[in-house]
Design a protein around this motif. Sequence first.
Motif, PDB file in Angstrom:
ATOM      1  N   SER A 167      14.969   3.231   6.764  1.00 38.19           N
ATOM      2  CA  SER A 167      14.262   3.205   5.478  1.00 38.19           C
ATOM      3  C   SER A 167      12.764   2.990   5.676  1.00 38.19           C
ATOM      4  CB  SER A 167      14.833   2.100   4.582  1.00 38.19           C
ATOM      5  OG  SER A 167      16.188   2.356   4.266  1.00 38.19           O
ATOM      6  N   ILE A 168      12.421   2.073   6.583  1.00 39.57           N
ATOM      7  CA  ILE A 168      11.002   1.821   6.877  1.00 39.57           C
ATOM      8  C   ILE A 168      10.351   3.070   7.454  1.00 39.57           C
ATOM      9  CG2 ILE A 168       9.462   0.609   8.478  1.00 39.57           C
ATOM     10  CD1 ILE A 168      10.098  -1.042   6.083  1.00 39.57           C
ATOM     11  N   ASN A 169      11.059   3.773   8.322  1.00 45.80           N
ATOM     12  CA  ASN A 169      10.528   5.010   8.902  1.00 45.80           C
ATOM     13  C   ASN A 169      10.184   6.020   7.810  1.00 45.80           C
ATOM     14  OD1 ASN A 169      10.353   4.669  11.688  1.00 45.80           O
ATOM     15  ND2 ASN A 169      12.528   5.049  11.986  1.00 45.80           N
ATOM     16  N   ILE A 170      11.062   6.182   6.844  1.00 47.29           N
ATOM     17  CA  ILE A 170      10.848   7.145   5.763  1.00 47.29           C
ATOM     18  C   ILE A 170       9.628   6.758   4.924  1.00 47.29           C
ATOM     19  CG2 ILE A 170      11.823   8.074   3.629  1.00 47.29           C
ATOM     20  CD1 ILE A 170      14.592   7.815   4.988  1.00 47.29           C
ATOM     21  N   VAL A 171       9.539   5.469   4.577  1.00 48.75           N
ATOM     22  CA  VAL A 171       8.417   4.995   3.767  1.00 48.75           C
ATOM     23  C   VAL A 171       7.094   5.185   4.509  1.00 48.75           C
ATOM     24  CG1 VAL A 171       7.356   2.940   2.742  1.00 48.75           C
ATOM     25  CG2 VAL A 171       9.802   3.353   2.456  1.00 48.75           C
ATOM     26  N   GLN A 172       7.061   4.823   5.785  1.00 48.16           N
ATOM     27  CA  GLN A 172       5.826   4.951   6.554  1.00 48.16           C
ATOM     28  C   GLN A 172       5.434   6.412   6.749  1.00 48.16           C
ATOM     29  OE1 GLN A 172       6.723   2.636  10.112  1.00 48.16           O
ATOM     30  NE2 GLN A 172       5.591   0.887   9.302  1.00 48.16           N
ATOM     31  N   ALA A 173       6.423   7.285   6.958  1.00 49.06           N
ATOM     32  CA  ALA A 173       6.132   8.706   7.129  1.00 49.06           C
ATOM     33  C   ALA A 173       5.551   9.311   5.848  1.00 49.06           C
ATOM     34  CB  ALA A 173       7.395   9.457   7.553  1.00 49.06           C
ATOM     35  N   ASP A 174       6.113   8.934   4.688  1.00 50.63           N
ATOM     36  CA  ASP A 174       5.596   9.426   3.406  1.00 50.63           C
ATOM     37  C   ASP A 174       4.159   8.957   3.182  1.00 50.63           C
ATOM     38  OD1 ASP A 174       7.953  10.727   2.882  1.00 50.63           O
ATOM     39  OD2 ASP A 174       8.769   9.159   1.573  1.00 50.63           O
ATOM     40  N   TRP A 175       3.913   7.684   3.507  1.00 53.99           N
ATOM     41  CA  TRP A 175       2.550   7.151   3.353  1.00 53.99           C
ATOM     42  C   TRP A 175       1.572   7.884   4.261  1.00 53.99           C
ATOM     43  CZ3 TRP A 175      -0.561   4.894   7.056  1.00 53.99           C
ATOM     44  CH2 TRP A 175      -1.766   4.333   6.587  1.00 53.99           C
ATOM     45  N   ALA A 176       1.959   8.121   5.518  1.00 54.21           N
ATOM     46  CA  ALA A 176       1.077   8.784   6.475  1.00 54.21           C
ATOM     47  C   ALA A 176       0.760  10.214   6.041  1.00 54.21           C
ATOM     48  CB  ALA A 176       1.715   8.782   7.859  1.00 54.21           C
ATOM     49  N   ASP A 177       1.743  10.907   5.473  1.00 54.37           N
ATOM     50  CA  ASP A 177       1.503  12.280   5.002  1.00 54.37           C
ATOM     51  C   ASP A 177       0.386  12.317   3.967  1.00 54.37           C
ATOM     52  OD1 ASP A 177       3.436  13.325   6.642  1.00 54.37           O
ATOM     53  OD2 ASP A 177       4.999  13.380   5.095  1.00 54.37           O
ATOM     54  N   GLN A 178       0.333  11.292   3.136  1.00 49.56           N
ATOM     55  CA  GLN A 178      -0.712  11.248   2.101  1.00 49.56           C
ATOM     56  C   GLN A 178      -2.036  10.707   2.649  1.00 49.56           C
ATOM     57  OE1 GLN A 178       0.756   9.724  -1.861  1.00 49.56           O
ATOM     58  NE2 GLN A 178       2.646   9.348  -0.694  1.00 49.56           N
ATOM     59  N   PHE A 180      -3.206  10.545   5.693  1.00 51.95           N
ATOM     60  CA  PHE A 180      -3.827  11.313   6.777  1.00 51.95           C
ATOM     61  C   PHE A 180      -3.830  12.814   6.497  1.00 51.95           C
ATOM     62  CE2 PHE A 180      -1.854   7.701   9.431  1.00 51.95           C
ATOM     63  CZ  PHE A 180      -2.912   6.859   9.125  1.00 51.95           C
ATOM     64  N   GLU A 181      -3.782  13.166   5.234  1.00 52.95           N
ATOM     65  CA  GLU A 181      -3.704  14.580   4.857  1.00 52.95           C
ATOM     66  C   GLU A 181      -4.871  15.393   5.412  1.00 52.95           C
ATOM     67  OE1 GLU A 181      -3.261  17.283   0.766  1.00 52.95           O
ATOM     68  OE2 GLU A 181      -3.697  15.126   0.654  1.00 52.95           O
ATOM     69  N   ASP A 182      -6.074  14.802   5.448  1.00 53.21           N
ATOM     70  CA  ASP A 182      -7.278  15.533   5.867  1.00 53.21           C
ATOM     71  C   ASP A 182      -7.650  15.312   7.324  1.00 53.21           C
ATOM     72  OD1 ASP A 182      -7.572  16.536   3.272  1.00 53.21           O
ATOM     73  OD2 ASP A 182      -8.753  14.795   2.640  1.00 53.21           O
ATOM     74  N   VAL A 183      -6.758  14.689   8.099  1.00 55.00           N
ATOM     75  CA  VAL A 183      -7.134  14.340   9.469  1.00 55.00           C
ATOM     76  C   VAL A 183      -7.462  15.571  10.310  1.00 55.00           C
ATOM     77  CG1 VAL A 183      -4.778  14.316  10.397  1.00 55.00           C
ATOM     78  CG2 VAL A 183      -6.534  12.862  11.419  1.00 55.00           C
ATOM     79  N   GLY A 184      -6.765  16.677  10.092  1.00 52.20           N
ATOM     80  CA  GLY A 184      -7.044  17.891  10.864  1.00 52.20           C
ATOM     81  C   GLY A 184      -8.454  18.405  10.633  1.00 52.20           C
ATOM     82  N   LEU A 185      -8.903  18.378   9.387  1.00 49.60           N
ATOM     83  CA  LEU A 185     -10.258  18.841   9.059  1.00 49.60           C
ATOM     84  C   LEU A 185     -11.305  17.919   9.676  1.00 49.60           C
ATOM     85  CD1 LEU A 185      -9.732  19.745   5.280  1.00 49.60           C
ATOM     86  CD2 LEU A 185      -9.867  21.323   7.234  1.00 49.60           C
TER      87      LEU A 185
END
Length: 260
Positions: A167-178, A180-185
């Motif tokens: 459950s923690i993995n899912i929550v942290q992954a969802d947070w990171a997607d938001q 760090f959305e612009d990290v590639g740019l």
Amino acid sequence: MKRSSTGTGLAAILVTTILAACGPGEATIIVALGDETSEDANALDGVEVRLLPYDRDQIFDSLTAVAAAAGMPEPEVPPDLLAAQEEIAQAQQEWRDTETRWNVLRDSLQTLNNAMEGLNRAQRAYMELYNQYQDLEGDYNRAEQQLGRLFDNFTSLQQAAIGRMDSINIVQADWADQAFEDVGLIIAARIELTGLEEHADTTGVEGVAAFEAAPGQYWVYARHELPYNELYWNIPIAITREEPVVLRLNRDNAVVRQIF
């Protein structure tokens, strides 16, 4: 007109010097859990090592701070779950240590059994080996019983916590997607600003990754996953043409990070 051989030689030396001055610098990265003075350096094979012309920690820390300021702080792992993970890791280590001892005892019993074969039971040599066998057999049986108990304890602790860890993995992954959305740019802009390139290599059996790169400031980035945490490296180095860089990644200069 006869061309001077001395002039030709000087020209060749100048060309070689110019090419060397314009060539890349060199960096050798050694990934080994032991230090260079230990008998078993425990070199790590198959570790991807990257040479980055930017500080990835600074970028991710900055994005994390921006997300927190926007009311989206990084999800924290509950302290009791961290404690449970530590208990699981300790239980697993106890089980593995006992398993190692059990294997040693088993092999020793087999060696003694092989040595007794063909000996007359009335011989002194046979009796000495038999007494050793009897002593070790008791240790072996006790280790086998302990091994079963420790394995049951490890698996029960693991099963009790695995759902919460997922459950923690899912929550942290969802947070990171938001967050760090612009990290590639951002990374692309940093690379363009430096005029340098990223480089990657994978360690071989001797734990070595080798690079040729344009002179400049880089960060050596690598990760090595352990059962319940990982060793993480993000170490700055300066590459020049004058002298090759040699950097050893080990436990001492790694950051230990929890994983679930």
